[in-house]
Structure formats: C-alpha cells, structure tokens
Write a protein that holds these residues in place. Structure first.
Motif, short mmCIF file in Angstrom:
data_model
loop_
_atom_site.label_atom_id
_atom_site.label_comp_id
_atom_site.label_asym_id
_atom_site.label_seq_id
_atom_site.Cartn_x
_atom_site.Cartn_y
_atom_site.Cartn_z
N VAL A 5 -90.12 15.89 -48.31
CA VAL A 5 -89.48 15.95 -46.71
C VAL A 5 -90.27 15.33 -45.87
CG1 VAL A 5 -89.08 17.75 -45.03
CG2 VAL A 5 -88.67 18.46 -47.46
N GLY A 6 -91.63 15.37 -45.83
CA GLY A 6 -92.63 14.29 -44.72
C GLY A 6 -92.05 12.98 -44.80
N LYS A 7 -92.15 12.51 -46.18
CA LYS A 7 -91.75 11.12 -46.38
C LYS A 7 -90.20 10.68 -45.68
CE LYS A 7 -94.23 10.12 -50.43
NZ LYS A 7 -94.34 9.85 -52.06
N LEU A 8 -89.07 11.71 -45.87
CA LEU A 8 -88.06 11.64 -45.21
C LEU A 8 -88.08 11.74 -43.89
CD1 LEU A 8 -84.90 11.79 -45.45
CD2 LEU A 8 -85.30 14.29 -45.34
N LEU A 9 -88.88 12.38 -43.07
CA LEU A 9 -89.04 12.65 -41.79
C LEU A 9 -89.50 11.10 -41.28
CD1 LEU A 9 -90.32 16.15 -41.23
CD2 LEU A 9 -88.01 15.09 -40.69
N LYS A 10 -90.56 10.56 -42.09
CA LYS A 10 -91.15 9.39 -41.59
C LYS A 10 -90.07 8.24 -41.58
CE LYS A 10 -94.93 6.37 -42.41
NZ LYS A 10 -96.29 6.25 -42.80
N LYS A 11 -89.18 7.97 -42.86
CA LYS A 11 -87.91 7.40 -42.77
C LYS A 11 -87.13 7.42 -41.80
CE LYS A 11 -88.10 6.50 -47.83
NZ LYS A 11 -87.16 6.28 -49.11
N LEU A 12 -86.90 8.63 -41.18
CA LEU A 12 -86.05 8.80 -40.05
C LEU A 12 -86.60 8.71 -38.70
CD1 LEU A 12 -84.29 12.23 -41.54
CD2 LEU A 12 -83.31 9.79 -41.41
N ASN A 13 -87.80 7.81 -38.86
CA ASN A 13 -88.53 7.86 -37.54
C ASN A 13 -88.93 8.78 -36.81
OD1 ASN A 13 -88.55 4.88 -38.16
ND2 ASN A 13 -86.34 4.68 -37.05
N PHE A 14 -89.33 9.98 -37.51
CA PHE A 14 -89.83 11.24 -36.83
C PHE A 14 -91.75 11.13 -37.13
CE2 PHE A 14 -85.69 12.58 -37.26
CZ PHE A 14 -85.55 13.20 -35.78
N SER A 15 -92.23 11.51 -36.19
CA SER A 15 -93.85 11.55 -36.22
C SER A 15 -94.15 12.81 -36.26
CB SER A 15 -94.48 11.08 -35.17
OG SER A 15 -94.21 11.86 -33.75
N SER A 16 -95.38 13.11 -36.69
CA SER A 16 -95.92 14.33 -37.22
C SER A 16 -96.31 15.18 -35.96
CB SER A 16 -97.02 14.42 -38.16
OG SER A 16 -97.97 13.58 -37.53
N MET A 17 -95.95 14.50 -34.73
CA MET A 17 -96.46 15.08 -33.48
C MET A 17 -95.56 16.41 -33.16
SD MET A 17 -97.18 11.91 -30.95
CE MET A 17 -97.12 13.00 -29.45
N SER A 18 -96.21 17.46 -32.47
CA SER A 18 -95.43 18.74 -32.10
C SER A 18 -95.82 19.00 -30.80
CB SER A 18 -95.51 19.63 -33.35
OG SER A 18 -96.84 20.25 -33.24
N VAL A 19 -94.72 19.48 -30.35
CA VAL A 19 -95.04 20.03 -28.59
C VAL A 19 -95.69 21.58 -28.98
CG1 VAL A 19 -93.18 18.81 -27.73
CG2 VAL A 19 -92.61 21.08 -28.65
N ARG A 20 -96.41 21.93 -27.87
CA ARG A 20 -96.83 23.10 -27.98
C ARG A 20 -95.63 24.38 -27.95
NH1 ARG A 20 -101.91 25.21 -24.56
NH2 ARG A 20 -102.35 27.51 -25.27
N PRO A 21 -96.04 25.20 -28.84
CA PRO A 21 -94.82 26.49 -29.04
C PRO A 21 -94.70 27.17 -27.94
CG PRO A 21 -96.37 26.79 -30.60
CD PRO A 21 -97.06 25.26 -30.03
N VAL A 22 -93.50 27.74 -27.65
CA VAL A 22 -93.33 28.42 -26.44
C VAL A 22 -93.03 29.80 -27.00
CG1 VAL A 22 -92.07 28.91 -24.10
CG2 VAL A 22 -92.56 26.73 -24.89
N HIS A 23 -93.72 30.83 -26.38
CA HIS A 23 -93.29 32.30 -26.98
C HIS A 23 -91.97 32.50 -26.51
CE1 HIS A 23 -93.64 36.61 -27.38
NE2 HIS A 23 -94.67 36.28 -28.17
N PRO A 24 -91.33 33.33 -27.06
CA PRO A 24 -89.84 33.38 -26.99
C PRO A 24 -89.86 34.50 -25.77
CG PRO A 24 -90.32 34.05 -29.30
CD PRO A 24 -91.44 33.52 -28.65
N GLN A 25 -90.82 35.51 -25.44
CA GLN A 25 -90.67 36.40 -24.55
C GLN A 25 -91.42 36.08 -23.17
OE1 GLN A 25 -92.04 39.88 -26.24
NE2 GLN A 25 -90.19 40.17 -27.39
N SER A 26 -91.62 34.60 -23.12
CA SER A 26 -92.62 34.33 -21.92
C SER A 26 -91.48 33.97 -20.56
CB SER A 26 -93.10 32.66 -22.45
OG SER A 26 -92.30 31.99 -22.51
#
Length: 130
Positions: free
Chosen positions: A65-86
């Motif tokens: 799945v990680g290799k697939l994401l790389k082929k689709l030009n997605f990087s492994s960076m992620s945004v800081r998650p937001v709490h659903p009740q914030s």
C-alpha cells in the motif's frame, strides 16, 4: 487492484480497471477518512489496506500500500490530527486575547575583550616574551 506484472486471480480486475481503482484510492487519500464511516482520523497503510480489501477484494501487504501511494505521488507526511470535539472558534478567540510571545532576540555583537566562548582574551602583546 490489478497492476501490470501482478498475478491476477478471482476478484482481480484487468489493467484498465486497475487504473480506475488506483484513481479511486487516490481520491480516498485526498479526501481523507471520515470518522463515522472509516473509524479513523487519518489514513495509515493498514487502514487503506483494509478498505482496499473490502472494496476491491484485493489483499495487499501494508508495504505494498505504501508503494502504491508513492506511485500515486503521495508523500508520507501527515498533518497534525484535529480532535473531533475541538472548538476552532474558541481556539482562535484564545489566540487573539492571549499575550503575544516573542522569541528571544539573537545576541548582538560581542562586548570588546571577550571571545566567542565568553572568556577574556589575552592582549596581543602579552603573549610575546620580551
């Protein structure tokens, strides 16, 4: 998901429909997960693997799945998650009313007679014996 060079079997599609499957996975990643339906706040390879298996009946390893994401030009960076009740409005109001914090300014020029380490320097003539 049928990619060229992969073995096909029951439930696996042709290469042309593999492109549509990859574009659908890319849309999932771009849109992000829905907490109510997906049960997660951000995608991990394990979560995408489970969704791919449920949707397309294709069982992949997390690394694939990680290799697939790389082929689709997605990087492994992620945004800081937001709490659903914030409460974003309350956070912005807090930022406006709280005191501003400034980073300490850099040290200006060193005082005369001091080295970068802070110790006194010998006068230039003191080191020469007469």
């Amino acid at each position: 998901m049928a990619w060229p060079g992969w073995r096909t079997g029951p439930g696996l599609a042709s290469a042309s429909s593999g492109r549509s499957q990859r574009s659908e996975v890319a849309k999932w990643v771009e849109d992000g997960p829905d907490l109510k339906t997906d049960g997660v706040v951000r995608w991990r390879c394990a979560d995408l693997r489970d969704r791919i298996a449920a949707k397309f009946n294709v069982h992949l390893h997390e690394r694939s799945v990680g290799k697939l994401l790389k082929k689709l030009n997605f990087s492994s960076m992620s945004v800081r998650p937001v709490h659903p009740q914030s409460d974003l409005e309350a956070q912005e109001a807090f930022k406006k009313t709280s005191l501003s914090w400034r980073a300490p300014q850099s040290r200006r020029s060193l005082p005369a007679g001091r080295s970068k380490s802070g110790f006194r320097m010998k006068p230039a003539l003191a080191s020469k014996a007469r």
